[in-house]
Design an enzyme around this catalytic site. Sequence first.
Site, PDB file in Angstrom:
ATOM      1  N   LYS A 195       0.844  -1.200   0.000  1.00 29.18           N
ATOM      2  CA  LYS A 195       0.000   0.000   0.000  1.00 29.18           C
ATOM      3  C   LYS A 195       0.875   1.244   0.000  1.00 29.18           C
ATOM      4  O   LYS A 195       1.502   1.578   0.992  1.00 29.18           O
ATOM      5  CB  LYS A 195      -0.919   0.046   1.218  1.00 29.18           C
ATOM      6  N   GLU A 270       9.813   1.172  10.677  1.00 31.10           N
ATOM      7  CA  GLU A 270      10.867   2.177  10.529  1.00 31.10           C
ATOM      8  C   GLU A 270      10.172   3.513  10.724  1.00 31.10           C
ATOM      9  O   GLU A 270       9.397   3.951   9.890  1.00 31.10           O
ATOM     10  CB  GLU A 270      11.513   2.033   9.143  1.00 31.10           C
ATOM     11  N   CYS A 304      13.558  10.592   7.364  1.00 34.54           N
ATOM     12  CA  CYS A 304      13.540  10.147   8.765  1.00 34.54           C
ATOM     13  C   CYS A 304      14.908  10.323   9.394  1.00 34.54           C
ATOM     14  O   CYS A 304      15.031  10.445  10.602  1.00 34.54           O
ATOM     15  CB  CYS A 304      13.058   8.716   8.855  1.00 34.54           C
TER      16      CYS A 304
HETATM   17  P1  NAI Z   1       1.637   8.308   8.401  1.00 34.93           P
HETATM   18  O1  NAI Z   1       2.439   7.480   9.324  1.00 34.93           O
HETATM   19  O2  NAI Z   1       0.213   8.574   8.748  1.00 34.93           O
HETATM   20  O3  NAI Z   1       1.641   7.650   6.930  1.00 34.93           O
HETATM   21  C1  NAI Z   1       2.568   6.731   6.431  1.00 34.93           C
HETATM   22  C2  NAI Z   1       1.857   5.546   5.786  1.00 34.93           C
HETATM   23  O4  NAI Z   1       1.011   4.937   6.753  1.00 34.93           O
HETATM   24  C3  NAI Z   1       0.932   5.920   4.623  1.00 34.93           C
HETATM   25  O5  NAI Z   1       0.947   4.892   3.662  1.00 34.93           O
HETATM   26  C4  NAI Z   1      -0.432   5.963   5.277  1.00 34.93           C
HETATM   27  O6  NAI Z   1      -1.487   5.725   4.375  1.00 34.93           O
HETATM   28  C5  NAI Z   1      -0.325   4.843   6.285  1.00 34.93           C
HETATM   29  N1  NAI Z   1      -1.241   4.954   7.422  1.00 34.93           N
HETATM   30  C6  NAI Z   1      -1.758   6.073   7.986  1.00 34.93           C
HETATM   31  N2  NAI Z   1      -2.590   5.760   8.992  1.00 34.93           N
HETATM   32  C7  NAI Z   1      -2.612   4.412   9.082  1.00 34.93           C
HETATM   33  C8  NAI Z   1      -3.278   3.479   9.929  1.00 34.93           C
HETATM   34  N3  NAI Z   1      -4.106   3.885  10.869  1.00 34.93           N
HETATM   35  N4  NAI Z   1      -3.059   2.159   9.746  1.00 34.93           N
HETATM   36  C9  NAI Z   1      -2.207   1.730   8.799  1.00 34.93           C
HETATM   37  N5  NAI Z   1      -1.559   2.561   7.956  1.00 34.93           N
HETATM   38  C10 NAI Z   1      -1.747   3.884   8.097  1.00 34.93           C
HETATM   39  O7  NAI Z   1       2.416   9.676   8.195  1.00 34.93           O
HETATM   40  P2  NAI Z   1       1.804  11.084   7.681  1.00 34.93           P
HETATM   41  O8  NAI Z   1       0.509  11.343   8.353  1.00 34.93           O
HETATM   42  O9  NAI Z   1       1.834  11.094   6.220  1.00 34.93           O
HETATM   43  O10 NAI Z   1       2.909  12.085   8.232  1.00 34.93           O
HETATM   44  C11 NAI Z   1       2.884  12.491   9.608  1.00 34.93           C
HETATM   45  C12 NAI Z   1       4.278  12.489  10.187  1.00 34.93           C
HETATM   46  O11 NAI Z   1       4.795  11.174  10.161  1.00 34.93           O
HETATM   47  C13 NAI Z   1       5.317  13.295   9.439  1.00 34.93           C
HETATM   48  O12 NAI Z   1       5.270  14.640   9.778  1.00 34.93           O
HETATM   49  C14 NAI Z   1       6.568  12.635   9.896  1.00 34.93           C
HETATM   50  O13 NAI Z   1       6.933  13.147  11.157  1.00 34.93           O
HETATM   51  C15 NAI Z   1       6.204  11.188  10.046  1.00 34.93           C
HETATM   52  N6  NAI Z   1       6.625  10.389   8.869  1.00 34.93           N
HETATM   53  C16 NAI Z   1       7.786   9.682   8.967  1.00 34.93           C
HETATM   54  C17 NAI Z   1       8.260   8.983   7.874  1.00 34.93           C
HETATM   55  C18 NAI Z   1       9.543   8.220   7.931  1.00 34.93           C
HETATM   56  O14 NAI Z   1      10.216   8.063   6.925  1.00 34.93           O
HETATM   57  N7  NAI Z   1       9.923   7.662   9.065  1.00 34.93           N
HETATM   58  C19 NAI Z   1       7.567   9.001   6.587  1.00 34.93           C
HETATM   59  C20 NAI Z   1       6.314   9.729   6.602  1.00 34.93           C
HETATM   60  C21 NAI Z   1       5.893  10.405   7.716  1.00 34.93           C
END
Ligand code: NAI
Length: 500
Positions: A195, A270, A304
């Site tokens: 996904k 991660e 990250c």
């Molecule tokens: P997110 O963690 O919500 O999204 C990342 C992935 O998780 C996307 O594919 C999303 O559709 C999925 N997702 C969201 N809610 C979910 C749930 N309840 N169950 C399963 N999958 C789910 O991150 P978002 O909202 O895009 O960004 C928020 C913050 O997260 C950013 O400001 C950043 O701090 C952090 N982040 C960290 C990343 C990294 O590389 N470690 C990458 C993206 C975001």
Amino acid sequence: MTVHTDASKYLDPKVSAFVSGKHEMLIGGKWRPSVSGKTLDVLDPANGKVIAAVPAGEAADVDLAVKAAREAFNGPWSRLVPAARAKLIWKLADLIDQHGLMLAQINSYECGKPIGDSRNGEVPFTAETFRYYAGWATKLNGEAMTINAPGDWHAYTRREPVGVAGQIIPWNFPLAMLAWKVAPALATGCTIVLKPAEQTPLGALYFGRLVEEAGFPEGVVNIVTGFGEAAGAAMSAHPDIDKIAFTGSTEVGKMIARAATGNLKKVSLELGGKAPTIVLGDADIEMAVAGASSAAFFNAGQSCGAGTRFFVHRKIYDKVMSGVAERAEKLRLGAGLDPASELGPVVSQQQMERITRLISEGRGSGAEIVTGGERAGDVGYFVKPTIISSTTPEMAVMREEIFGPVVCAMPFDDEDLETLAQDANDTEYGLAASIWTNNLGAAHKLAAKIKSGTVWINCHNFNDVTMPFGGFKQSGWGRELGAQALDLYTQTKTVAIRLP
Ligand code: NAI
Ligand code: MG
């Protein structure tokens, strides 16, 4: 600060036709809309305009994808010998290279990053990751044990694929994150439900075409587009998914870990980071300025491993910080597709608002904005590269992952490694850190004291497919890349035989 938001003239007509065309999900080798018929919009972050609509998959779509993945796992995929898997994965890598221009443009279009970073960085890294794991497919052996019990025995282990892997990836490196997850899963013989993030599904869908062209059996790679709360949550809780791999926020990582308890699926996470960039007094100033700037501003800080807390020795603090500020102010902000852009927009309005809110809160609690500190322009989701000083450890800007081009800078006087490590470790995250110095002794001693999955010395954000990457503390579970990623997708079976 001028922001160059119009890059339409750079858009290849083939990319434009693909992006604006009809999008379906890849499930069991067929392209299909969502069961509900619902779609979600994909935006160009450089101007906020809708560029595509993709299926908004939900639980019913995840069910279909899991069923297809299970059938492929029990059927054709398990009958292929490792060398045949290796060949297919290698072919996929070649196709990624052949379609490199297309993939790079799609990637920069939907996530906003500078085209050079996609074309010369992320896309080749994606292909390289598949090639590296193609090589591993034929090298997954068990071992024979020498048994202590009396009598004659033969005992050995087999390394078997975990089964159906659910993989949920973010939008900051849409293609690299896809490769880090899909490639080791294929090499070990797992099948996949992938996904992509709702902001960046197009590169993954294009990749689905390459999977077909490479000739993988139907159902080995299934791609469900959709929102995290619907499709992602359904995957995390699904009783027939054996393993879930996730990259994203720590908050969602915890939700996934909880949801996974239903069938105790294996989980790797991660998550976020708050990496320190530590510049010791003897560091090469020019190198440290370039390195610290890139640590903070590469990918508009949406990484990250981004270096978001600078600790710089007082005697070179002013020089280093004026160097970084000068670079920040000179960065050319613009749409990712424009080859002249050096800093793209952040991915969404929501992220832009989160970043500017955190900056304002920092200002409100007494921090000083050295440069930047606000949105750039009023079109698209651009944030000025920002340096914050006079922070205290309790401020949200110092504690939370900001995920934008924003860094907090602090001088230190005493080069006591214990104190430096304590300050660097004063965070719930533990993903990465960098140390800038020519003093090898100090570098190694400090590297050992820092609680993070990666420590870079005289470099930052350096990832190589051979090097395991992952987090200490709340930055996650497990290691991706390198040989260690194979452990995420295999399980050990012990076979013991009494020889009569
Ligand atoms: P997110 O963690 O919500 O999204 C990342 C992935 O998780 C996307 O594919 C999303 O559709 C999925 N997702 C969201 N809610 C979910 C749930 N309840 N169950 C399963 N999958 C789910 O991150 P978002 O909202 O895009 O960004 C928020 C913050 O997260 C950013 O400001 C950043 O701090 C952090 N982040 C960290 C990343 C990294 O590389 N470690 C990458 C993206 C975001
Ligand atoms: Mg979220």
